[in-house]
Design a protein around this motif. Sequence first.
Motif, PDB file in Angstrom:
ATOM      1  N   PHE A   5       0.823  -1.220   0.000  1.00 16.11           N
ATOM      2  CA  PHE A   5       0.000   0.000   0.000  1.00 16.11           C
ATOM      3  C   PHE A   5       0.856   1.269   0.000  1.00 16.11           C
ATOM      4  O   PHE A   5       0.338   2.361  -0.233  1.00 16.11           O
ATOM      5  N   LEU A   6       2.168   1.111   0.248  1.00 19.91           N
ATOM      6  CA  LEU A   6       3.080   2.252   0.167  1.00 19.91           C
ATOM      7  C   LEU A   6       3.685   2.409  -1.229  1.00 19.91           C
ATOM      8  O   LEU A   6       4.453   3.351  -1.464  1.00 19.91           O
ATOM      9  N   TYR A   7       3.362   1.486  -2.129  1.00 13.60           N
ATOM     10  CA  TYR A   7       3.903   1.555  -3.496  1.00 13.60           C
ATOM     11  C   TYR A   7       3.536   2.914  -4.108  1.00 13.60           C
ATOM     12  O   TYR A   7       2.377   3.312  -4.134  1.00 13.60           O
ATOM     13  N   ASN A   8       4.558   3.642  -4.589  1.00 17.98           N
ATOM     14  CA  ASN A   8       4.330   5.015  -5.020  1.00 17.98           C
ATOM     15  C   ASN A   8       5.075   5.332  -6.315  1.00 17.98           C
ATOM     16  O   ASN A   8       5.640   4.436  -6.958  1.00 17.98           O
ATOM     17  N   ASN A   9       5.084   6.597  -6.692  1.00 22.21           N
ATOM     18  CA  ASN A   9       5.757   7.016  -7.931  1.00 22.21           C
ATOM     19  C   ASN A   9       7.252   6.710  -7.909  1.00 22.21           C
ATOM     20  O   ASN A   9       7.848   6.412  -8.936  1.00 22.21           O
ATOM     21  N   PHE A  10       7.841   6.812  -6.725  1.00 20.17           N
ATOM     22  CA  PHE A  10       9.261   6.497  -6.586  1.00 20.17           C
ATOM     23  C   PHE A  10       9.518   5.036  -6.930  1.00 20.17           C
ATOM     24  O   PHE A  10      10.436   4.717  -7.697  1.00 20.17           O
ATOM     25  N   ASP A  11       8.705   4.127  -6.375  1.00 23.23           N
ATOM     26  CA  ASP A  11       8.858   2.702  -6.688  1.00 23.23           C
ATOM     27  C   ASP A  11       8.735   2.456  -8.185  1.00 23.23           C
ATOM     28  O   ASP A  11       9.545   1.730  -8.784  1.00 23.23           O
TER      29      ASP A  11
ATOM     30  N   TYR B  83      10.653  -5.895  10.513  1.00 16.72           N
ATOM     31  CA  TYR B  83      10.700  -4.621   9.798  1.00 16.72           C
ATOM     32  C   TYR B  83      11.753  -3.708  10.427  1.00 16.72           C
ATOM     33  O   TYR B  83      12.066  -3.817  11.617  1.00 16.72           O
ATOM     34  N   LEU B  84      12.278  -2.790   9.607  1.00 23.31           N
ATOM     35  CA  LEU B  84      13.198  -1.756  10.063  1.00 23.31           C
ATOM     36  C   LEU B  84      12.746  -0.402   9.543  1.00 23.31           C
ATOM     37  O   LEU B  84      12.078  -0.319   8.523  1.00 23.31           O
ATOM     38  N   ASP B  85      13.154   0.639  10.227  1.00 17.92           N
ATOM     39  CA  ASP B  85      12.913   2.032   9.836  1.00 17.92           C
ATOM     40  C   ASP B  85      11.442   2.414   9.999  1.00 17.92           C
ATOM     41  O   ASP B  85      10.747   2.744   9.032  1.00 17.92           O
ATOM     42  N   SER B  86      10.991   2.383  11.247  1.00 17.99           N
ATOM     43  CA  SER B  86       9.598   2.729  11.557  1.00 17.99           C
ATOM     44  C   SER B  86       9.283   4.179  11.233  1.00 17.99           C
ATOM     45  O   SER B  86       8.172   4.500  10.785  1.00 17.99           O
ATOM     46  N   ILE B  87      10.238   5.093  11.425  1.00 19.47           N
ATOM     47  CA  ILE B  87       9.993   6.500  11.115  1.00 19.47           C
ATOM     48  C   ILE B  87      10.006   6.705   9.602  1.00 19.47           C
ATOM     49  O   ILE B  87       9.228   7.507   9.064  1.00 19.47           O
ATOM     50  N   GLY B  88      10.848   5.958   8.902  1.00 18.96           N
ATOM     51  CA  GLY B  88      10.856   6.001   7.444  1.00 18.96           C
ATOM     52  C   GLY B  88       9.540   5.535   6.852  1.00 18.96           C
ATOM     53  O   GLY B  88       9.153   5.961   5.754  1.00 18.96           O
ATOM     54  N   PHE B  89       8.837   4.661   7.575  1.00 20.98           N
ATOM     55  CA  PHE B  89       7.500   4.231   7.145  1.00 20.98           C
ATOM     56  C   PHE B  89       6.581   5.435   6.980  1.00 20.98           C
ATOM     57  O   PHE B  89       5.872   5.571   5.976  1.00 20.98           O
ATOM     58  N   PHE B  90       6.609   6.331   7.964  1.00 18.49           N
ATOM     59  CA  PHE B  90       5.737   7.503   7.906  1.00 18.49           C
ATOM     60  C   PHE B  90       6.191   8.479   6.820  1.00 18.49           C
ATOM     61  O   PHE B  90       5.358   9.124   6.171  1.00 18.49           O
ATOM     62  N   ALA B  91       7.504   8.565   6.601  1.00 20.20           N
ATOM     63  CA  ALA B  91       8.015   9.405   5.515  1.00 20.20           C
ATOM     64  C   ALA B  91       7.546   8.875   4.160  1.00 20.20           C
ATOM     65  O   ALA B  91       7.153   9.648   3.277  1.00 20.20           O
ATOM     66  N   SER B  92       7.555   7.554   3.994  1.00 14.52           N
ATOM     67  CA  SER B  92       7.069   6.946   2.750  1.00 14.52           C
ATOM     68  C   SER B  92       5.577   7.178   2.582  1.00 14.52           C
ATOM     69  O   SER B  92       5.087   7.391   1.459  1.00 14.52           O
ATOM     70  N   LEU B  93       4.838   7.145   3.687  1.00 11.24           N
ATOM     71  CA  LEU B  93       3.397   7.384   3.640  1.00 11.24           C
ATOM     72  C   LEU B  93       3.095   8.815   3.208  1.00 11.24           C
ATOM     73  O   LEU B  93       2.177   9.056   2.411  1.00 11.24           O
TER      74      LEU B  93
ATOM     75  N   ASN C 207       5.066  10.652   1.323  1.00 12.53           N
ATOM     76  CA  ASN C 207       5.382  10.750  -0.107  1.00 12.53           C
ATOM     77  C   ASN C 207       4.287  10.119  -0.959  1.00 12.53           C
ATOM     78  O   ASN C 207       3.935  10.638  -2.024  1.00 12.53           O
ATOM     79  N   LYS C 208       3.735   9.019  -0.470  1.00 18.77           N
ATOM     80  CA  LYS C 208       2.668   8.329  -1.194  1.00 18.77           C
ATOM     81  C   LYS C 208       1.408   9.189  -1.299  1.00 18.77           C
ATOM     82  O   LYS C 208       0.785   9.279  -2.367  1.00 18.77           O
ATOM     83  N   THR C 209       1.041   9.849  -0.217  1.00 17.99           N
ATOM     84  CA  THR C 209      -0.249  10.537  -0.157  1.00 17.99           C
ATOM     85  C   THR C 209      -0.192  12.023  -0.466  1.00 17.99           C
ATOM     86  O   THR C 209      -1.176  12.607  -0.932  1.00 17.99           O
ATOM     87  N   ILE C 210       0.967  12.658  -0.201  1.00 20.65           N
ATOM     88  CA  ILE C 210       1.038  14.121  -0.338  1.00 20.65           C
ATOM     89  C   ILE C 210       2.084  14.565  -1.355  1.00 20.65           C
ATOM     90  O   ILE C 210       1.766  15.219  -2.344  1.00 20.65           O
ATOM     91  N   LEU C 211       3.338  14.219  -1.124  1.00 21.96           N
ATOM     92  CA  LEU C 211       4.423  14.724  -1.968  1.00 21.96           C
ATOM     93  C   LEU C 211       4.405  14.124  -3.370  1.00 21.96           C
ATOM     94  O   LEU C 211       4.603  14.820  -4.361  1.00 21.96           O
ATOM     95  N   LYS C 212       4.219  12.804  -3.447  1.00 18.39           N
ATOM     96  CA  LYS C 212       4.130  12.072  -4.709  1.00 18.39           C
ATOM     97  C   LYS C 212       5.344  12.319  -5.614  1.00 18.39           C
ATOM     98  O   LYS C 212       5.222  12.525  -6.812  1.00 18.39           O
ATOM     99  N   LYS C 213       6.528  12.287  -5.014  1.00 14.67           N
ATOM    100  CA  LYS C 213       7.769  12.496  -5.757  1.00 14.67           C
ATOM    101  C   LYS C 213       8.192  11.236  -6.493  1.00 14.67           C
ATOM    102  O   LYS C 213       8.118  10.136  -5.951  1.00 14.67           O
ATOM    103  N   ASP C 214       8.673  11.416  -7.727  1.00 13.23           N
ATOM    104  CA  ASP C 214       9.235  10.288  -8.465  1.00 13.23           C
ATOM    105  C   ASP C 214      10.579   9.878  -7.886  1.00 13.23           C
ATOM    106  O   ASP C 214      10.890   8.683  -7.799  1.00 13.23           O
TER     107      ASP C 214
END
Length: 246
Positions: free
Chosen positions: A152-158, A187-197, A199-206
Amino acid sequence: MLVKLMLMKKLDKSFKYVGEELHLFKDAINWKSYFSNNIRQYVSGEVLEVGAGIGSNTFFLSRENNRIKSWTIIEPDSNLIPEIEINTKKIPINNITIKNGTINCLKEEKYDCIIYIDVLEHIEKSILEIELAKSHLKKDGILIILVPAYQFLYNNFDKSIGHYRRYSKRMLLKEVNSNLTLEKIYYLDSIGFFASLVNKTILKKDLPSLSNIRFWDQYLVRISILFDRIFFRKFGKSLIGIFRNK
């Protein structure tokens, strides 16, 4: 240090490794140190690293480890081989082999440890890839896989860097199946999880900027090291699976 370079002609067409992120992430020192510290105890003997990119992870995976006898690197992109050669010069291993190809190019070689760091998600036929890796594991050998977490975190970057999927524990266990014994999965990088979220929902960076990577590595990863323990590694931006060939 003996370094052997082997050019392999039969490349797996399903291995789409875009590699644009490699140079962005090469200086993510805290992250590379963090995940490497988590798996280094399992890295020993004759080691195979599949899809090494520019070889920036190899140093962190192999440092302070005198249990390594040899290190074989496989990379399908021939353009990255010169950088691998440069980056492996500082590695204190006497026997390093660099192969331009995929795991399909191996013959009867067997390894004590096979490593996939952010590679499996680039392979369309990932289940077949894992089966091939199993065939090259020695008895009691270790398979280490690190992949991006949560579809569900799959985004433009992926998408932009050639990821076919992201993984959950259940999905990775299903792909590896019961032929290997599970040692650890977390899992690792719990704070990175929120950063990815975000990017997925707001920033949408490639692609993230260099400043984004530095902020994540210098601040968020350090916070994650603490919070991953607090959250018992129940979620994070990345997933690690460690399996043994019993």
